[in-house]
Design a protein around this motif. Structure first.
Motif, PDB file in Angstrom:
ATOM      1  N   PHE A  48       0.831  -1.207   0.000  1.00  0.00           N
ATOM      2  CA  PHE A  48       0.000   0.000   0.000  1.00  0.00           C
ATOM      3  C   PHE A  48       0.866   1.259   0.000  1.00  0.00           C
ATOM      4  CE2 PHE A  48      -2.343  -3.381   2.188  1.00  0.00           C
ATOM      5  CZ  PHE A  48      -3.447  -3.478   1.363  1.00  0.00           C
ATOM      6  N   LYS A  49       2.005   1.172  -0.676  1.00  0.00           N
ATOM      7  CA  LYS A  49       2.950   2.289  -0.752  1.00  0.00           C
ATOM      8  C   LYS A  49       3.138   2.667  -2.215  1.00  0.00           C
ATOM      9  CE  LYS A  49       6.352   1.869   2.021  1.00  0.00           C
ATOM     10  NZ  LYS A  49       7.621   1.392   2.624  1.00  0.00           N
ATOM     11  N   SER A  50       3.154   3.966  -2.477  1.00  0.00           N
ATOM     12  CA  SER A  50       3.339   4.438  -3.852  1.00  0.00           C
ATOM     13  C   SER A  50       4.786   4.238  -4.287  1.00  0.00           C
ATOM     14  CB  SER A  50       2.968   5.916  -3.950  1.00  0.00           C
ATOM     15  OG  SER A  50       3.868   6.704  -3.190  1.00  0.00           O
ATOM     16  N   PRO A  51       5.046   4.136  -5.605  1.00  0.00           N
ATOM     17  CA  PRO A  51       6.430   3.996  -6.069  1.00  0.00           C
ATOM     18  C   PRO A  51       7.320   5.144  -5.622  1.00  0.00           C
ATOM     19  CG  PRO A  51       4.901   3.460  -7.832  1.00  0.00           C
ATOM     20  CD  PRO A  51       4.074   4.020  -6.701  1.00  0.00           C
ATOM     21  N   GLN A  52       6.792   6.371  -5.580  1.00  0.00           N
ATOM     22  CA  GLN A  52       7.575   7.513  -5.136  1.00  0.00           C
ATOM     23  C   GLN A  52       7.936   7.382  -3.656  1.00  0.00           C
ATOM     24  OE1 GLN A  52       4.649   7.702  -6.714  1.00  0.00           O
ATOM     25  NE2 GLN A  52       5.285   8.355  -8.770  1.00  0.00           N
ATOM     26  N   ASP A  53       6.954   6.955  -2.852  1.00  0.00           N
ATOM     27  CA  ASP A  53       7.203   6.744  -1.424  1.00  0.00           C
ATOM     28  C   ASP A  53       8.215   5.630  -1.207  1.00  0.00           C
ATOM     29  OD1 ASP A  53       7.085   6.768   1.298  1.00  0.00           O
ATOM     30  OD2 ASP A  53       5.024   6.074   1.469  1.00  0.00           O
TER      31      ASP A  53
END
Length: 289
Positions: A48-53
């Motif tokens: 549940f983490k974005s690629p940027q994060d």
């Protein structure tokens, strides 16, 4: 005499007075449990983490925001419902077919007492140890020759035979110690061999067969190499192949892969929870007479 003194005198509380050894065993068990659960925790964090994060904070950080595009992207890119049905269909048929074939083979070897039974059991064990890489070319050639290229039935037949090799080895050892008096009594009552199999032998080995079916299902569910070679179109492929398709040669979308792994893990966990009691009963069957 007090209650505590009475308990000490009867030895009931002796298991609670073993000193530091119990705490050391408990601590070791907790550490092993944490080590086993750690990869699943990391997968849950990154699902549940974005690629940027992920690129900015790494895989061990908490998600800065709830990111569901990875789950949605995996679902849509791989056509997950189709892959899920393919995996369930193949694994279920292999589990049933492998257990049935194992029972028939083991009945002939363990109870039928055919000649050279030890060599046959050793051959089954050797066949189970062969690497899939050594089998894939002749299997692929035979599948093409009989018209089963890119067919799920080719994978079902292959894994039914492969899994039954282990099942035959296990069940033949069990049936080799089957009580002869029970078989003789059934034969004196006029029961045929087929009736003895299904009305005498099968009820006794049913817990073992249940365990074999669960193992066959899970093993087939996780298979990758043979389905990758045999199933070439998207509408026939399974979940492990769908996960592998997310990784390219030069780029890997780690959050989407973690999200896909999480979604793919849910059916297997549900299957285990549903059949957990069956597995426990099958493993412990015969431990207490």
């Amino acid at each position: 005499m007090t209650v505590a003194a009475d308990l000490r005198s009867t030895g009931i509380d002796s298991r609670y007075r073993r000193g530091a050894a119990r705490w050391l065993v408990l601590a070791a068990a907790v550490l092993v449990g944490l080590a086993v659960l750690a990869p699943f925790g990391i997968m849950l964090l990154n699902a549940f983490k974005s690629p940027q994060d992920y690129a900015a904070n790494g895989p061990l950080s908490l998600p800065s925001a709830l990111y569901l595009d990875g789950v949605v992207g995996f679902w849509e890119r791989t056509d997950f419902p189709v892959k899920l049905w393919n995996s369930v269909f193949i694994s279920a048929l292999v589990a049933v077919g492998g257990a049935l074939l194992s029972l028939l083979n083991a009945y002939a070897i363990g109870i039928g007492r055919i000649k050279g039974r030890l060599w046959i059991v050793a051959l089954f064990l050797l066949a189970n140890m062969l690497p899939q890489e050594a089998l894939i070319y002749p299997l692929f050639t035979m599948a093409q020759a009989v018209g089963l290229s890119n067919s799920q039935w080719s994978v079902i037949i292959i894994f039914t035979v492969i899994q039954s090799a282990f099942g035959t080895y296990l069940l033949s050892s069990v049936l080799g110690t089957f009580p002869p008096a029970l078989l003789e009594a059934a034969a004196l009552d006029g029961a045929s061999r087929w009736r003895i199999l299904w009305q005498v032998v099968f009820p006794i080995v049913r817990p073992t067969l249940s365990v074999l079916m669960i193992f066959f299902f899970i093993w087939t569910w996780n298979e990758f190499f043979i389905p990758l070679v045999m199933l070439t179109s998207n509408d026939t492929q399974t979940i492990p192949i769908a996960l592998a398709s997310l990784q390219g040669d030069r780029m890997m979308d780690a959050p989407t892969i973690n999200a896909g792994s999480l979604v793919s893990l849910v059916p297997a966990v549900l299957f285990f929870l549903i059949f957990q009691r069956t597995l426990t009963r099958g493993v412990t069957a015969g431990a207490v007479k």
